[in-house]
Scaffold this active site. Structure first.
Site, PDB file in Angstrom:
ATOM      1  N   SER A 428       0.674  -1.039   0.129  1.00 40.72           N
ATOM      2  CA  SER A 428      -0.011   0.109   0.126  1.00 40.72           C
ATOM      3  C   SER A 428       0.843   1.119  -0.050  1.00 40.72           C
ATOM      4  O   SER A 428       0.329   2.107  -0.693  1.00 40.72           O
ATOM      5  CB  SER A 428      -0.909  -0.051   1.078  1.00 40.72           C
ATOM      6  N   ILE A 431       2.323   1.861  -3.622  1.00 41.73           N
ATOM      7  CA  ILE A 431       1.292   2.354  -4.549  1.00 41.73           C
ATOM      8  C   ILE A 431       1.164   4.025  -4.291  1.00 41.73           C
ATOM      9  O   ILE A 431       1.016   4.949  -5.032  1.00 41.73           O
ATOM     10  CB  ILE A 431      -0.070   1.672  -4.248  1.00 41.73           C
ATOM     11  N   HIS A 432       1.209   4.219  -2.943  1.00 42.05           N
ATOM     12  CA  HIS A 432       0.841   5.905  -2.673  1.00 42.05           C
ATOM     13  C   HIS A 432       2.179   6.541  -3.047  1.00 42.05           C
ATOM     14  O   HIS A 432       2.118   7.636  -3.535  1.00 42.05           O
ATOM     15  CB  HIS A 432       0.692   5.920  -1.033  1.00 42.05           C
ATOM     16  N   GLU A 433       3.422   5.877  -2.780  1.00 41.04           N
ATOM     17  CA  GLU A 433       4.525   6.684  -3.164  1.00 41.04           C
ATOM     18  C   GLU A 433       4.427   6.727  -5.039  1.00 41.04           C
ATOM     19  O   GLU A 433       5.159   7.769  -5.472  1.00 41.04           O
ATOM     20  CB  GLU A 433       5.917   5.672  -2.698  1.00 41.04           C
TER      21      GLU A 433
END
Length: 454
Positions: A428, A431-433
């Site tokens: 997760s 993905i945010h990065e």
């Protein structure tokens, strides 16, 4: 009952899977023969139980009907929030008129409307490419290729291409952060749908083969025992019956897995373009053979949610245009001063974006598709730990990570619960990065990844 209908069982399997052939050699002369797929089949009851309870009819917590019908204690603060937002907009309009002679500037509008047609066409192409998954699953269902491992390799290659081509496209087009952020977030959401659909149906295709083998073995054992009734002693007869009972139990398990919980649809009857379009429209990232549905579409409810979407977006626009765009870091202002000034406006945007996505847009699509499970979030505002917040604020993503990352890590890679939890949060964070890299066009160690490394 199965003993009297072994021929019908085999015909039934061939009817449902006309092109899926078994390539596994079975031994029918030995009553003590073991099942080839015992390890896989023994996990069936646990898998089925987890998937049956995933969806159930329920409404969202901030829905007006929920607030009224359940006498929700949060409804007073909810109402007060919108009253405060009304005063906030009036104050902003008066301030803009007194200082600049206009109620609202259009700087932010010009920003997010830049190359709007190109964004729409790019998004349409991205969504259209997802129908490759249906063609692949049809090929698997017809027995032209096997899911393990040819289908899995093809699917992984397609998913990698599906993710990184749109990312490259955002850099190639040179879109501002609004367009880039929307496009990459929509791509990631569709990627999760793509993965869930393909791996769920791919797994079901393997169990169709298991079912065919089980029923064929059951029929062969019945036929073999009839030929040797006079030669089998009582001990052998008990052993034979025990094996037949085990086969019958496993057949029932696999049959239950191939049917939806309500029993209205069975794999591979669901592998159709219509079913796939329905899955793309329902507001969930986890595929199921069948979802709980409402009886009809309520026009006034739909109108209310659409109106709330545009009304909340107007509040979002005013807040961004007035309190964020003018103070974005530039050569004349320090980044620290800009951050302090944007703390409250960013918090307001976070709440408004949450409401637009999870209460308005998700409910609009749920109503259009008669999707009955409206539990898109829980009371994340009462969370006391980070992991509780992560579970509650975005339930569609939580369900996806729970099934396809956490549960899959434990079952497929034999990770412990602790390691599976770490992998889930780490993925997760990556993905945010990735989203931040696309939006800012810079690679930075944001807090999500840095927390894991440190």
């Amino acid at each position: 009952m199965l003993q009297n209908t072994q021929a019908e069982d085999i015909i039934s399997v061939k009817k449902h899977t006309p092109s899926i052939k078994s390539t596994i050699t079975t031994t029918t002369t030995s009553l003590s023969a073991t099942l080839t797929y015992d390890d896989e089949l023994n996990r069936l009851p646990r898998k089925i139980a987890k998937r049956v309870v995933t969806f159930q009819p329920r409404s969202s917590q901030l829905d007006r009907e929920t607030l009224d019908s359940h006498q929700y204690p949060f409804r007073g603060f909810f109402t007060l929030f919108w009253i405060a937002m009304g005063f906030y907009i009036i104050q902003t309009g008066v301030k803009n008129f007194q200082s600049a002679g206009i109620l609202l500037d259009l700087t932010f509008f010009r920003l997010f409307s830049q190359d709007a047609l190109g964004l729409i066409l790019s998004d349409a192409c991205m969504v259209g490419s997802m129908f490759f998954a249906v063609l692949l699953q049809k090929a698997i269902a017809h027995g032209w290729i096997r899911w393990r491992y040819t289908g899995m390799i093809i699917q992984h290659i397609f998913q990698i291409t599906f993710l990184f081509v749109p990312i490259y496209w955002t850099f190639f087009k040179g879109w501002p952060w609004v367009q880039s952020g929307f496009f990459v977030l929509h791509t990631i959401s569709m990627l999760m749908k793509l993965h869930s659909y393909s791996f769920y149906n791919g797994e079901l295709s393997t169990y169709v083969i298991y079912l065919y083998e089980l029923k064929k073995k059951y029929a062969n054992l019945i036929g073999d025992s009839k030929k040797n009734d006079n030669e089998i002693d009582e001990k052998k007869e008990d052993e034979k019956q025990q094996i037949l009972d085990q086969l019958k139990s496993k057949i029932e398990q696999v049959e239950g897995y191939l049917h939806s919980p309500a029993g209205n649809i069975r794999y591979p009857e669901n592998v159709t373009f219509a079913n796939y379009v329905d899955f793309l429209l329902v507001p969930t990232l986890v595929y199921e053979l069948e979802y709980p549905r409402t009886e009809k579409i309520r026009p006034w409810y739909l109108f209310e949610k659409i109106l709330a979407t545009f009304g909340t977006f107007f509040l979002l626009y005013v807040n961004t245009e007035t309190y964020i765009i003018p103070v974005l870091p530039n050569v004349s202002t320090s980044i620290y001063n800009a951050m302090v000034q944007m703390l409250f406006p960013f918090m307001m945007n976070y709440l408004l974006i949450f409401y637009i996505i999870f209460e308005c847009i998700c409910n609009v699509f749920a109503e259009l598709t008669c999707f009955a499970d409206r539990n898109f979030y829980d009371d994340w505002w009462n969370s006391t730990t980070w992991d509780e917040f992560a579970r509650k604020w975005n339930k569609p993503v939580h369900h996806f990570l729970l099934r396809h990352v956490y549960q899959s890590s434990i079952e497929s890679y034999k990770l412990s619960k602790r390691d599976a939890t770490f992998m889930t949060f780490f993925l997760s964070s990556l993905i945010h990065e990735l989203v931040m890299v696309v939006v800012s066009k810079k690679i930075r160690m944001t807090s999500n990844v840095r927390n894991f490394i440190l």
